[in-house]
Design a protein around this motif. Structure first.
Motif, mmCIF file in Angstrom:
data_model
loop_
_atom_site.group_PDB
_atom_site.id
_atom_site.type_symbol
_atom_site.label_atom_id
_atom_site.label_comp_id
_atom_site.label_asym_id
_atom_site.label_seq_id
_atom_site.Cartn_x
_atom_site.Cartn_y
_atom_site.Cartn_z
ATOM 1 N N MET A 1 22.958 47.898 63.469
ATOM 2 C CA MET A 1 21.975 48.978 63.352
ATOM 3 C C MET A 1 20.773 48.513 62.542
ATOM 4 O O MET A 1 20.932 47.922 61.471
ATOM 5 C CB MET A 1 22.609 50.194 62.653
ATOM 6 C CG MET A 1 21.649 51.357 62.472
ATOM 7 S SD MET A 1 22.398 52.781 61.644
ATOM 8 C CE MET A 1 22.702 52.106 60.011
ATOM 9 N N ARG A 2 19.569 48.756 63.067
ATOM 10 C CA ARG A 2 18.355 48.433 62.319
ATOM 11 C C ARG A 2 18.095 49.506 61.269
ATOM 12 O O ARG A 2 18.221 50.694 61.544
ATOM 13 C CB ARG A 2 17.148 48.360 63.255
ATOM 14 C CG ARG A 2 17.177 47.230 64.257
ATOM 15 C CD ARG A 2 15.900 47.259 65.096
ATOM 16 N NE ARG A 2 15.735 48.559 65.762
ATOM 17 C CZ ARG A 2 16.238 48.854 66.950
ATOM 18 N NH1 ARG A 2 16.942 47.952 67.606
ATOM 19 N NH2 ARG A 2 16.049 50.043 67.495
ATOM 20 N N GLU A 3 17.697 49.070 60.086
ATOM 21 C CA GLU A 3 17.342 49.998 59.019
ATOM 22 C C GLU A 3 15.915 49.749 58.562
ATOM 23 O O GLU A 3 15.388 48.638 58.679
ATOM 24 C CB GLU A 3 18.293 49.841 57.834
ATOM 25 C CG GLU A 3 19.740 50.176 58.134
ATOM 26 C CD GLU A 3 20.600 49.994 56.900
ATOM 27 O OE1 GLU A 3 20.544 50.863 56.011
ATOM 28 O OE2 GLU A 3 21.321 48.982 56.830
ATOM 29 N N ILE A 4 15.294 50.787 58.018
ATOM 30 C CA ILE A 4 13.946 50.719 57.477
ATOM 31 C C ILE A 4 14.025 51.104 56.006
ATOM 32 O O ILE A 4 14.686 52.086 55.657
ATOM 33 C CB ILE A 4 13.004 51.678 58.227
ATOM 34 C CG1 ILE A 4 12.965 51.343 59.715
ATOM 35 C CG2 ILE A 4 11.591 51.647 57.626
ATOM 36 C CD1 ILE A 4 12.488 52.486 60.592
ATOM 37 N N VAL A 5 13.366 50.350 55.159
ATOM 38 C CA VAL A 5 13.281 50.690 53.736
ATOM 39 C C VAL A 5 11.823 51.002 53.412
ATOM 40 O O VAL A 5 10.929 50.195 53.680
ATOM 41 C CB VAL A 5 13.800 49.554 52.836
ATOM 42 C CG1 VAL A 5 13.515 49.866 51.370
ATOM 43 C CG2 VAL A 5 15.293 49.347 53.049
ATOM 44 N N VAL A 6 11.598 52.185 52.872
ATOM 45 C CA VAL A 6 10.270 52.603 52.428
ATOM 46 C C VAL A 6 10.206 52.422 50.921
ATOM 47 O O VAL A 6 11.042 52.955 50.194
ATOM 48 C CB VAL A 6 9.989 54.068 52.803
ATOM 49 C CG1 VAL A 6 8.617 54.509 52.285
ATOM 50 C CG2 VAL A 6 10.060 54.245 54.321
ATOM 51 N N CYS A 7 9.212 51.658 50.452
ATOM 52 C CA CYS A 7 9.102 51.320 49.037
ATOM 53 C C CYS A 7 7.932 52.065 48.399
ATOM 54 O O CYS A 7 6.810 52.029 48.934
ATOM 55 C CB CYS A 7 8.883 49.824 48.862
ATOM 56 S SG CYS A 7 10.216 48.807 49.524
ATOM 57 N N GLY A 8 8.177 52.697 47.257
ATOM 58 C CA GLY A 8 7.081 53.331 46.544
ATOM 59 C C GLY A 8 7.445 54.680 45.965
ATOM 60 O O GLY A 8 8.591 55.123 46.010
ATOM 61 N N GLU A 9 6.412 55.339 45.448
ATOM 62 C CA GLU A 9 6.624 56.510 44.605
ATOM 63 C C GLU A 9 6.984 57.782 45.366
ATOM 64 O O GLU A 9 6.605 57.981 46.523
ATOM 65 C CB GLU A 9 5.373 56.795 43.757
ATOM 66 C CG GLU A 9 4.209 57.432 44.510
ATOM 67 C CD GLU A 9 3.348 56.444 45.250
ATOM 68 O OE1 GLU A 9 2.369 56.878 45.888
ATOM 69 O OE2 GLU A 9 3.631 55.235 45.225
ATOM 70 N N ALA A 10 7.734 58.620 44.662
ATOM 71 C CA ALA A 10 7.929 60.019 45.027
ATOM 72 C C ALA A 10 7.448 60.822 43.827
ATOM 73 O O ALA A 10 7.791 60.513 42.690
ATOM 74 C CB ALA A 10 9.395 60.308 45.322
ATOM 75 N N LEU A 11 6.647 61.831 44.068
ATOM 76 C CA LEU A 11 6.068 62.602 42.966
ATOM 77 C C LEU A 11 5.966 64.066 43.358
ATOM 78 O O LEU A 11 6.492 64.485 44.394
ATOM 79 C CB LEU A 11 4.707 62.022 42.571
ATOM 80 C CG LEU A 11 3.658 61.727 43.658
ATOM 81 C CD1 LEU A 11 3.031 62.999 44.208
ATOM 82 C CD2 LEU A 11 2.562 60.824 43.125
ATOM 83 N N VAL A 12 5.295 64.833 42.518
ATOM 84 C CA VAL A 12 5.072 66.245 42.818
ATOM 85 C C VAL A 12 3.581 66.482 42.967
ATOM 86 O O VAL A 12 2.789 66.159 42.077
ATOM 87 C CB VAL A 12 5.655 67.148 41.704
ATOM 88 C CG1 VAL A 12 5.202 68.596 41.895
ATOM 89 C CG2 VAL A 12 7.173 67.075 41.718
ATOM 90 N N ASP A 13 3.195 67.003 44.134
ATOM 91 C CA ASP A 13 1.832 67.461 44.362
ATOM 92 C C ASP A 13 1.723 68.888 43.821
ATOM 93 O O ASP A 13 2.471 69.776 44.249
ATOM 94 C CB ASP A 13 1.489 67.479 45.852
ATOM 95 C CG ASP A 13 1.315 66.087 46.433
ATOM 96 O OD1 ASP A 13 0.757 65.223 45.737
ATOM 97 O OD2 ASP A 13 1.735 65.869 47.586
ATOM 98 N N VAL A 14 0.817 69.094 42.889
ATOM 99 C CA VAL A 14 0.533 70.444 42.418
ATOM 100 C C VAL A 14 -0.700 70.902 43.184
ATOM 101 O O VAL A 14 -1.811 70.450 42.921
ATOM 102 C CB VAL A 14 0.294 70.475 40.899
ATOM 103 C CG1 VAL A 14 0.080 71.911 40.428
ATOM 104 C CG2 VAL A 14 1.470 69.852 40.163
#
Length: 316
Positions: A1-14
């Motif tokens: 199975m091919r997998e994708i990794v997304v790298c970077g921030e998760a934050l909160v948009d106010v």
């Protein structure tokens, strides 16, 4: 199975909706509404909802917002094994929405969890593609961690995708960033960016253009231009996909939806390898761009970065 990794921030948009002149005259402000976001988070949510096997690599706070981020990832089918939980707070982005749906941002990122990400070590051999971008390639010390991982992934034969998603407010030295960006090109297969990003990257003595990036070895440059659609430049030529006509509510997450749609389309058609990406015909790029434009059209037609689920779309 091919997998994708997304790298970077998760934050909160106010998110603050644009207020009327009467409100400003009274000294009052429009209501603030928190929403989960961050470019990489949005890309991962898009891929998960569309049905790709995807994980997010990020550092996420153990605060209430961080718990909500992890819950949302899991609800969208995004793997969290590569999420590093930290005690620092969640980053905040104040997003002001104008009457035409466009967004303007300011950021609160000092001492926050996502910029303290550490090297994850070897990624599983099933990971076929890795995406990078937005604040995570600007804010140190995490930016260097992601940059080193980018180069390592390309050397290991994985597809490397980059969306700079330029936020000038957090870039202290624009020319230094432009030089760093140009230096990444030998490690990148696919770039997705907005026309505004492209214009900003072309400025100054360290500026460069899509033609330069293709000469440096990038397989394709995908440029979004809002209602004017998506343009793909590659060795196969240049093609454009129109943007579907929709009533725009707001544009938060539009570009992230395009990127998620592109990578999902390549995944579903068995094209997640460097050789496959470089061998795509102009018509195949057009098909990928048209699908991505359709994904983004759904996102901008409703409030917040709310990408579609697979069942809401035509077949890709």
């Amino acid at each position: 199975m091919r997998e994708i990794v997304v790298c970077g921030e998760a934050l909160v948009d106010v998110v603050q909706q644009g207020g009327s002149g009467h409100e400003a005259a009274r000294g009052s402000l429009a209501p603030l509404q928190p929403a989960l976001g961050g470019g990489p988070f949005n890309v991962a949510i898009t891929l998960g909802r569309l049905g790709s096997a995807v994980s997010l690599l990020s550092a996420v706070s153990t605060d209430t917002y961080g718990d909500a981020i992890v819950d949302a990832l899991r609800a969208a089918g995004v793997g969290t094994a590569l999420v590093q939980r930290r005690d620092e707070p969640t980053s905040l982005a104040l997003a002001t929405i104008a009457d035409d749906g466009s967004a303007r941002y300011s950021f609160y990122v000092e001492g926050t969890a996502d910029r303290a990400v550490t090297d994850p070590g070897a990624l599983p051999p099933t990971v076929a593609a890795v995406t990078f971008g937005t604040l995570s390639l600007v804010l140190q010390p995490g930016a260097t961690v992601y940059e080193n991982l980018m180069r390592r992934c390309r050397a290991e034969g994985r597809v490397v995708v980059l969306d700079p998603n330029i936020r000038p407010a957090v870039i202290d030295d624009p020319d230094d960033y432009r030089r760093r960006f140009r230096g990444w090109m030998s490690s990148v297969d696919l770039i997705k960016l907005s026309d505004e990003d492209a214009a900003w990257l072309g400025e100054g003595p360290a500026g460069s253009t899509a033609a330069d990036w293709l000469d440096d070895g990038v397989a394709a440059v995908v440029t979004t231009a809002g209602a004017s659609g998506i343009t793909v430049r590659s060795a196969a030529g240049e093609v454009t996909a129109p943007a579907p006509s929709v009533d725009v509510v707001d544009t938060i997450g539009a570009g992230d939806s395009v990127l998620g749609g592109l990578v999902h389309h390549l995944d579903r058609h068995g094209r997640l390898s460097p050789d496959a990406v470089r061998s795509l015909t102009a018509e195949q790029w057009r098909e990928a761009a048209e699908f991505a434009a359709h994904v983004a059209a759904v996102t901008v037609s409703r409030p917040g970065a709310d990408p579609p689920w697979a069942g809401e779309l035509r077949s890709d």
